[in-house]
Scaffold this motif. Structure first.
Motif, PDB file in Angstrom:
ATOM      1  N   HIS A  84     -26.032  39.456  38.104  1.00  0.00           N
ATOM      2  CA  HIS A  84     -26.621  38.167  38.455  1.00  0.00           C
ATOM      3  C   HIS A  84     -28.144  38.285  38.335  1.00  0.00           C
ATOM      4  O   HIS A  84     -28.746  39.161  38.944  1.00  0.00           O
ATOM      5  N   TYR A  85     -28.724  37.432  37.525  1.00  0.00           N
ATOM      6  CA  TYR A  85     -30.186  37.412  37.355  1.00  0.00           C
ATOM      7  C   TYR A  85     -30.694  36.146  38.011  1.00  0.00           C
ATOM      8  O   TYR A  85     -30.417  35.037  37.551  1.00  0.00           O
ATOM      9  N   SER A  86     -31.423  36.295  39.108  1.00  0.00           N
ATOM     10  CA  SER A  86     -31.829  35.150  39.913  1.00  0.00           C
ATOM     11  C   SER A  86     -33.264  34.721  39.611  1.00  0.00           C
ATOM     12  O   SER A  86     -34.009  35.405  38.912  1.00  0.00           O
ATOM     13  N   LYS A  87     -33.619  33.606  40.206  1.00  0.00           N
ATOM     14  CA  LYS A  87     -34.990  33.112  40.105  1.00  0.00           C
ATOM     15  C   LYS A  87     -35.959  34.148  40.663  1.00  0.00           C
ATOM     16  O   LYS A  87     -37.033  34.377  40.099  1.00  0.00           O
ATOM     17  N   ASP A  88     -35.580  34.802  41.750  1.00  0.00           N
ATOM     18  CA  ASP A  88     -36.437  35.852  42.316  1.00  0.00           C
ATOM     19  C   ASP A  88     -36.626  37.007  41.338  1.00  0.00           C
ATOM     20  O   ASP A  88     -37.709  37.580  41.257  1.00  0.00           O
ATOM     21  N   ASN A  89     -35.564  37.362  40.587  1.00  0.00           N
ATOM     22  CA  ASN A  89     -35.699  38.405  39.567  1.00  0.00           C
ATOM     23  C   ASN A  89     -36.691  37.976  38.492  1.00  0.00           C
ATOM     24  O   ASN A  89     -37.508  38.782  38.035  1.00  0.00           O
ATOM     25  N   GLU A  97     -40.207  38.238  39.860  1.00  0.00           N
ATOM     26  CA  GLU A  97     -40.593  39.651  39.911  1.00  0.00           C
ATOM     27  C   GLU A  97     -40.994  40.150  38.527  1.00  0.00           C
ATOM     28  O   GLU A  97     -42.052  40.769  38.354  1.00  0.00           O
ATOM     29  N   ARG A 135     -44.368  32.637  41.317  1.00  0.00           N
ATOM     30  CA  ARG A 135     -43.403  31.645  41.825  1.00  0.00           C
ATOM     31  C   ARG A 135     -43.867  30.228  41.481  1.00  0.00           C
ATOM     32  O   ARG A 135     -43.066  29.393  41.068  1.00  0.00           O
ATOM     33  N   ASP A 148     -41.625  27.770  39.280  1.00  0.00           N
ATOM     34  CA  ASP A 148     -41.258  26.466  39.859  1.00  0.00           C
ATOM     35  C   ASP A 148     -41.746  25.314  38.991  1.00  0.00           C
ATOM     36  O   ASP A 148     -41.010  24.344  38.768  1.00  0.00           O
TER      37      ASP A 148
END
Length: 94
Positions: free
Chosen positions: A3-8, A11, A26, A30
């Motif tokens: 799973h590759y998230s927005k947080d990843n 980062e 961020r 966004d």
């Protein structure tokens, strides 16, 4: 599947692009996501470079069968977002 998230993404953006902080990264992520979403919602065909073109399409009403039963249910018409992926992305996946 990983799973590759927005947080990843945030980062990776901050680490590999000399972004001074994760907060700045961020804000950039966004802004991009919000802008793409707004354009799609407005009904514009939206090109996402390297990924494809997102557009709103009308899905017709239909009759479906509930899984595990024979009960028929009416599914109303609705609008959905479809993404037509690029040929290079399709080749990379296959």
């Amino acid at each position: 599947m990983a799973h590759y998230s927005k947080d990843n993404l945030i980062e990776d953006l901050s680490l590999h692009n000399e972004i001074s902080s994760k907060a700045n990264a961020r804000r950039i992520v966004d802004f991009i996501f919000d802008t793409l979403s707004d354009r799609i919602v407005e009904g514009n065909d939206t090109v996402i470079p390297g990924i494809g073109t997102a557009r709103i399409v009308n899905r017709a009403a239909r009759t479906a069968v509930k899984p595990g039963t024979t009960e028929k249910v009416e599914v109303p018409a609705k609008k959905v977002v479809k993404v037509k992926t690029t040929a290079p992305l399709n080749r990379a996946v296959n």
